[in-house]
Design a protein around this motif. Structure first.
Motif, short mmCIF file in Angstrom:
data_model
loop_
_atom_site.label_atom_id
_atom_site.label_comp_id
_atom_site.label_asym_id
_atom_site.label_seq_id
_atom_site.Cartn_x
_atom_site.Cartn_y
_atom_site.Cartn_z
N PRO A 1 -16.62 -13.83 66.34
CA PRO A 1 -18.09 -14.22 65.48
C PRO A 1 -18.75 -15.02 65.55
O PRO A 1 -19.91 -15.67 65.28
CB PRO A 1 -16.72 -14.74 64.33
CG PRO A 1 -15.74 -15.43 65.03
CD PRO A 1 -15.11 -13.91 66.08
N ILE B 1 -22.34 -14.11 66.12
CA ILE B 1 -23.10 -13.93 64.92
C ILE B 1 -23.49 -14.72 63.91
O ILE B 1 -22.84 -16.35 63.63
CB ILE B 1 -22.83 -12.77 63.27
CG1 ILE B 1 -22.43 -11.61 64.50
CG2 ILE B 1 -23.57 -12.83 62.46
CD1 ILE B 1 -22.06 -10.50 64.35
N ASP B 2 -25.20 -15.82 63.94
CA ASP B 2 -24.97 -17.42 63.84
C ASP B 2 -25.15 -16.48 61.63
O ASP B 2 -25.12 -15.46 61.60
CB ASP B 2 -26.30 -18.03 63.77
CG ASP B 2 -27.12 -17.34 63.53
OD1 ASP B 2 -27.77 -16.71 62.51
OD2 ASP B 2 -28.59 -17.28 64.26
N ALA B 3 -25.61 -18.31 61.08
CA ALA B 3 -24.85 -18.21 59.41
C ALA B 3 -26.29 -16.88 58.97
O ALA B 3 -26.21 -16.61 57.96
CB ALA B 3 -25.11 -19.69 59.50
N GLY C 1 -27.44 -14.43 60.08
CA GLY C 1 -27.01 -13.07 60.18
C GLY C 1 -27.76 -12.14 62.02
O GLY C 1 -27.09 -11.15 62.02
N ALA D 1 -22.14 -5.77 64.60
CA ALA D 1 -21.74 -6.14 63.17
C ALA D 1 -20.11 -5.37 63.15
O ALA D 1 -19.72 -5.95 62.82
CB ALA D 1 -22.70 -6.27 62.45
N GLU E 1 -14.59 -14.34 55.90
CA GLU E 1 -15.21 -14.91 56.76
C GLU E 1 -15.85 -13.66 57.27
O GLU E 1 -17.18 -13.71 57.81
CB GLU E 1 -15.26 -16.49 57.18
CG GLU E 1 -14.59 -17.47 56.90
CD GLU E 1 -14.23 -18.61 57.12
OE1 GLU E 1 -14.40 -18.24 58.47
OE2 GLU E 1 -13.47 -19.54 56.28
N GLU F 1 -18.66 -11.41 55.29
CA GLU F 1 -19.14 -11.82 55.09
C GLU F 1 -20.45 -11.64 56.28
O GLU F 1 -21.91 -11.86 56.14
CB GLU F 1 -19.26 -13.38 54.90
CG GLU F 1 -20.41 -13.90 54.72
CD GLU F 1 -21.15 -13.67 53.58
OE1 GLU F 1 -22.35 -13.45 53.66
OE2 GLU F 1 -20.51 -12.71 52.71
N LYS F 2 -20.01 -12.48 57.72
CA LYS F 2 -21.02 -12.11 59.02
C LYS F 2 -21.32 -10.96 59.42
O LYS F 2 -22.52 -10.50 59.99
CB LYS F 2 -19.82 -13.08 60.61
CG LYS F 2 -20.40 -14.40 60.00
CD LYS F 2 -20.16 -14.74 60.88
CE LYS F 2 -20.34 -16.28 61.36
NZ LYS F 2 -20.47 -17.04 63.10
N ARG G 1 -24.07 -9.49 57.03
CA ARG G 1 -24.95 -10.48 57.05
C ARG G 1 -25.70 -10.05 58.33
O ARG G 1 -27.14 -9.67 57.93
CB ARG G 1 -24.58 -11.66 57.33
CG ARG G 1 -24.21 -12.84 55.59
CD ARG G 1 -24.95 -13.98 56.19
NE ARG G 1 -24.60 -14.65 54.68
CZ ARG G 1 -23.92 -16.11 54.87
NH1 ARG G 1 -25.24 -17.01 56.00
NH2 ARG G 1 -23.95 -16.81 53.18
#
Length: 430
Positions: free
Chosen positions: A142, A145-147, A149, A167, A181, A184-185, A188
């Protein structure tokens, strides 16, 4: 009669069948599109198609008489001729002897005769295998992939949309760990990618390449998006994330319209690399089904038939003129995914047989230590190529995944053991 003349005649004929039911006309259009793709694929592979001239004329005559049934029959007759032309001839292995794998009985599997949407089922079946879970963590880290996306090489500065396909691995890991979490990643990352889309349908890139030159980046990401949404729809446990990916479908439609306009460039770039043709196929197949657009699926099927027809008698999918154990695994992995989503029974069998033959070539190249031999490779493991400044090595994650997938759909315990050993080697040697 040349194909382009028949194309015009047939399309006009189908369009002017005034008293035919709309559903029947649409089915004939789809059938025509499929046979056109098939014809063009045979022509590229050097088949002598003069034998089809009379059948093309029969199609024109059926059109002139507004004979819907006759037109359908003529198209079916042409399809039968294509099947005859493609009947395999005796094939010699590299050693000069007939290939035993080809002459052996066709393998069967619990899923090989049904249109099962198998990818989520495969992941679920393997989820209890600790080494398989390590594979997903290895490929779906994970931290890639940053905040926002952005994924992989896009984190520091946007490079290309292909990097966003990480992804897919994160989503698979999210499924086996039931981790919100990670869901969500993954979502995004898909949304980030479509934020880089041009209104014309293609994706921008940060490398200064033209949209047509960078078309591989688009297909690599779009096939990953298709896999992600299909897996979520099959799993049916994450409706919020499924809805977020489905909200992107209008943008997918734009992207696929642009790809459709540029299939000539895809064939020009990818004709000498089997693995890329299968990525192209998946982009059309998976998203065509999501968009309920059979004409896109037809294009994807055409790419798949090209790959299967070009497979060597010893099972190799040719990469730049020879064999490559790493890209062989990538091709096998993606052909199994294409098989999972195909609704064409004949094509499903062709894909299954092609994977069986390709696996027979790949398995002996996995050493007892789990190392994958690069001997004779044309592209990886020996310093032949580099990508973004890094020398291409064996892609151990894809080798393991293709073997795990086969262990489930073909009930092949040996493939599962080999996958475990490949992952053990990869984790040990980093």
């Amino acid at each position: 009669m040349h194909w382009y003349r028949w194309a015009l005649v047939a399309l006009l004929g189908i369009a002017t069948l005034g008293h035919a039911e709309e559903l029947d006309k649409r089915a004939l259009r789809d059938r025509y599109d499929e046979l056109k793709q098939h014809y063009e694929g045979l022509k590229r592979r050097g088949f002598d198609l003069r034998v089809t001239d009379a059948q093309v004329q029969a199609i024109e005559q059926a059109r002139q008489h507004n004979d819907l049934r006759g037109l359908a029959a003529a198209l079916s007759e042409l399809d039968a001729t294509f099947q005859t032309l493609e009947q395999p001839k005796p094939t010699q292995s590299d050693a000069g002897a007939p290939s035993a794998a080809i002459q052996s009985p066709v393998a069967t599997s619990p899923l090989s005769t049904s249109p099962v949407k198998a990818q989520r089922a495969v992941i679920r079946t393997l989820a209890s295998n600790a080494t398989f879970r390590q594979l997903l963590a290895y490929k779906g880290n994970p931290r890639r992939i940053d905040a926002s996306g952005a994924a992989g090489r896009n984190i520091d500065e946007f490079s290309d949309v292909a990097a966003q396909r990480d992804a897919g691995w994160v989503l698979a890991l999210a499924l086996v760990e039931a981790n919100p979490e990670l869901f969500e990643k993954a979502a995004r990352a898909a949304e980030f990618a479509f934020g880089k889309q041009d209104p014309s349908g293609y994706f921008h890139n940060g490398q200064g390449a033209s949209p047509r030159t960078a078309i591989n980046a688009d297909t690599f990401f779009l096939q990953a998006y298709g896999q992600m949404l299909w897996i979520l729809k099959e799993d049916n446990s994450q409706p919020a994330y499924t809805a977020r990916l489905e909200a992107l479908l209008p943008k997918v439609r734009q992207a696929m319209a642009w790809l459709r306009q540029n299939t000539d460039e895809m064939l020009r770039q990818d004709g000498h690399t089997a693995n890329r043709l299968v990525f192209d196929a998946l982009a059309f197949q998976l998203n065509g089904k999501l968009l309920d657009d059979p004409s896109l699926v037809v294009i994807g099927n055409g790419f798949l038939r090209d790959v299967v027809a070009a497979q060597r008698g010893d099972g190799v999918f040719v990469e730049k003129g020879g064999h490559d154990s790493s890209y062989q695994a990538v091709t096998l992995m993606n052909l199994q995914i294409a098989w999972s989503y195909s609704d064409d029974a004949r094509l499903r069998q062709q894909l299954f047989d092609a994977v069986r033959l390709g696996m027979a070539w790949l398995k002996p190249r996995i050493l007892t230590s789990g190392e994958v031999s690069a001997e004779g490779n044309t592209r990886t493991g020996l310093g032949q190529e580099s990508f973004f400044g890094k020398v291409k090595e064996i892609n151990y994650g894809e080798v393991a995944y293709c073997l795990y997938y086969w262990s489930v759909i073909a009930d092949d315990a040996e493939a599962g053991r080999l996958a475990d050993s490949v992952m053990a080697f990869a984790l040990k040697h980093g």
